[in-house]
Design a protein around this motif. Sequence first.
Motif, PDB file in Angstrom:
ATOM      1  N   VAL A  13      36.499  38.180  33.811  1.00 40.61           N
ATOM      2  CA  VAL A  13      37.237  38.073  34.966  1.00 40.61           C
ATOM      3  C   VAL A  13      36.792  38.340  36.226  1.00 40.61           C
ATOM      4  CG1 VAL A  13      39.434  38.890  36.016  1.00 40.61           C
ATOM      5  CG2 VAL A  13      39.139  38.531  33.263  1.00 40.61           C
ATOM      6  N   ASN A  14      35.686  39.119  36.494  1.00 39.54           N
ATOM      7  CA  ASN A  14      35.137  39.568  37.538  1.00 39.54           C
ATOM      8  C   ASN A  14      34.049  38.418  38.126  1.00 39.54           C
ATOM      9  OD1 ASN A  14      32.895  42.071  38.754  1.00 39.54           O
ATOM     10  ND2 ASN A  14      34.547  41.413  40.115  1.00 39.54           N
ATOM     11  N   ILE A  15      34.525  37.376  38.444  1.00 42.66           N
ATOM     12  CA  ILE A  15      33.754  36.224  38.870  1.00 42.66           C
ATOM     13  C   ILE A  15      32.689  36.650  40.162  1.00 42.66           C
ATOM     14  CG2 ILE A  15      33.583  33.933  39.955  1.00 42.66           C
ATOM     15  CD1 ILE A  15      36.671  33.690  38.603  1.00 42.66           C
ATOM     16  N   SER A  16      33.241  37.509  40.693  1.00 37.01           N
ATOM     17  CA  SER A  16      32.297  37.917  41.930  1.00 37.01           C
ATOM     18  C   SER A  16      31.356  38.881  41.671  1.00 37.01           C
ATOM     19  CB  SER A  16      33.406  38.381  43.080  1.00 37.01           C
ATOM     20  OG  SER A  16      33.818  39.917  42.805  1.00 37.01           O
ATOM     21  N   LYS A  17      31.306  39.366  40.340  1.00 39.74           N
ATOM     22  CA  LYS A  17      30.275  40.282  39.822  1.00 39.74           C
ATOM     23  C   LYS A  17      30.297  41.544  40.674  1.00 39.74           C
ATOM     24  CE  LYS A  17      29.052  37.415  36.653  1.00 39.74           C
ATOM     25  NZ  LYS A  17      30.052  37.246  35.592  1.00 39.74           N
ATOM     26  N   ILE A  55      37.796  43.904  39.512  1.00 40.63           N
ATOM     27  CA  ILE A  55      38.447  42.834  39.453  1.00 40.63           C
ATOM     28  C   ILE A  55      39.556  42.988  40.589  1.00 40.63           C
ATOM     29  CG2 ILE A  55      40.258  41.472  38.262  1.00 40.63           C
ATOM     30  CD1 ILE A  55      39.420  42.724  35.674  1.00 40.63           C
ATOM     31  N   SER A  56      39.416  41.838  41.596  1.00 43.85           N
ATOM     32  CA  SER A  56      40.167  41.823  42.806  1.00 43.85           C
ATOM     33  C   SER A  56      41.282  41.145  42.278  1.00 43.85           C
ATOM     34  CB  SER A  56      39.333  41.029  43.705  1.00 43.85           C
ATOM     35  OG  SER A  56      39.625  39.461  43.422  1.00 43.85           O
ATOM     36  N   ARG A  80      42.875  38.579  43.633  1.00 46.41           N
ATOM     37  CA  ARG A  80      42.842  37.154  43.453  1.00 46.41           C
ATOM     38  C   ARG A  80      42.197  36.822  42.058  1.00 46.41           C
ATOM     39  NH1 ARG A  80      39.995  33.412  48.052  1.00 46.41           N
ATOM     40  NH2 ARG A  80      40.422  31.185  47.098  1.00 46.41           N
ATOM     41  N   GLU A  81      41.180  37.479  41.753  1.00 43.99           N
ATOM     42  CA  GLU A  81      40.741  37.091  40.306  1.00 43.99           C
ATOM     43  C   GLU A  81      41.698  37.440  39.203  1.00 43.99           C
ATOM     44  OE1 GLU A  81      35.931  38.259  40.877  1.00 43.99           O
ATOM     45  OE2 GLU A  81      37.356  39.836  40.887  1.00 43.99           O
ATOM     46  N   HIS A  86      44.321  34.720  39.166  1.00 44.63           N
ATOM     47  CA  HIS A  86      43.786  33.471  38.762  1.00 44.63           C
ATOM     48  C   HIS A  86      43.677  33.413  37.229  1.00 44.63           C
ATOM     49  CE1 HIS A  86      41.206  30.027  38.755  1.00 44.63           C
ATOM     50  NE2 HIS A  86      40.378  30.761  37.835  1.00 44.63           N
ATOM     51  N   VAL A  87      43.309  34.596  36.612  1.00 41.98           N
ATOM     52  CA  VAL A  87      43.460  34.630  35.224  1.00 41.98           C
ATOM     53  C   VAL A  87      44.695  34.820  34.656  1.00 41.98           C
ATOM     54  CG1 VAL A  87      42.629  36.163  33.144  1.00 41.98           C
ATOM     55  CG2 VAL A  87      40.659  35.382  35.175  1.00 41.98           C
TER      56      VAL A  87
END
Length: 191
Positions: free
Chosen positions: A160-164, A168-169, A171-172, A175-176
């Motif tokens: 989930v934490n695409i931004s690493k 988790i933001s 936005r993330e 999105h999920v």
Amino acid sequence: MGSKSSRLLLEDEEVEEYVQLTYLKRTEILHLWDQFYSMDSDQVSRNKHCCLPVTYLEDFLPELKVNPFRDRLYDVFFLNRDQNGGVYFSFEEMLDMCSALSPKCPAKVKASWAFKVFDFNEDNAIDGQDLSLTLDRLTNKNQLSNNEKKEIIDTMMKEVNISKSGAISSREFVHVIMKMPDFSASFQMKA
């Protein structure tokens, strides 16, 4: 339906404004008003903007009593506390919660509210500690070992934490959540 005196306290303009600002129909708003009024008609008659103890709402919506995130729902939707930590709610706060948990509330809006509920430390990010607390509530705290929890949290962060960033933001999260077909049905309550 409701008593005539309860309806006199709520102006038509107010009801129409609530219809515009929520995902509730006029009839649902009037039903909620009747319920709010009946919780303490003396106090509401004196001040329609009063705040009532949350125990009154739990009698009206008994599913709140068994919701593992009840306190978080109160933290997000009900801002009034007494000196002993007692939770109080106004009619408008009750409407906000019922609107967000309404079956008609769009999934994206529900996801934004859910993010706030799961952000226990209220730092605008869901981190490992928030996920741990969420897992504890979903599994009655003692059903997962620390290693199992760590593995689940690591997997969730990886996926989930695409931004690493390590958390988790909003936005993330949204999105999920939008990809989960059962989310909207599980984040609702009928008043």
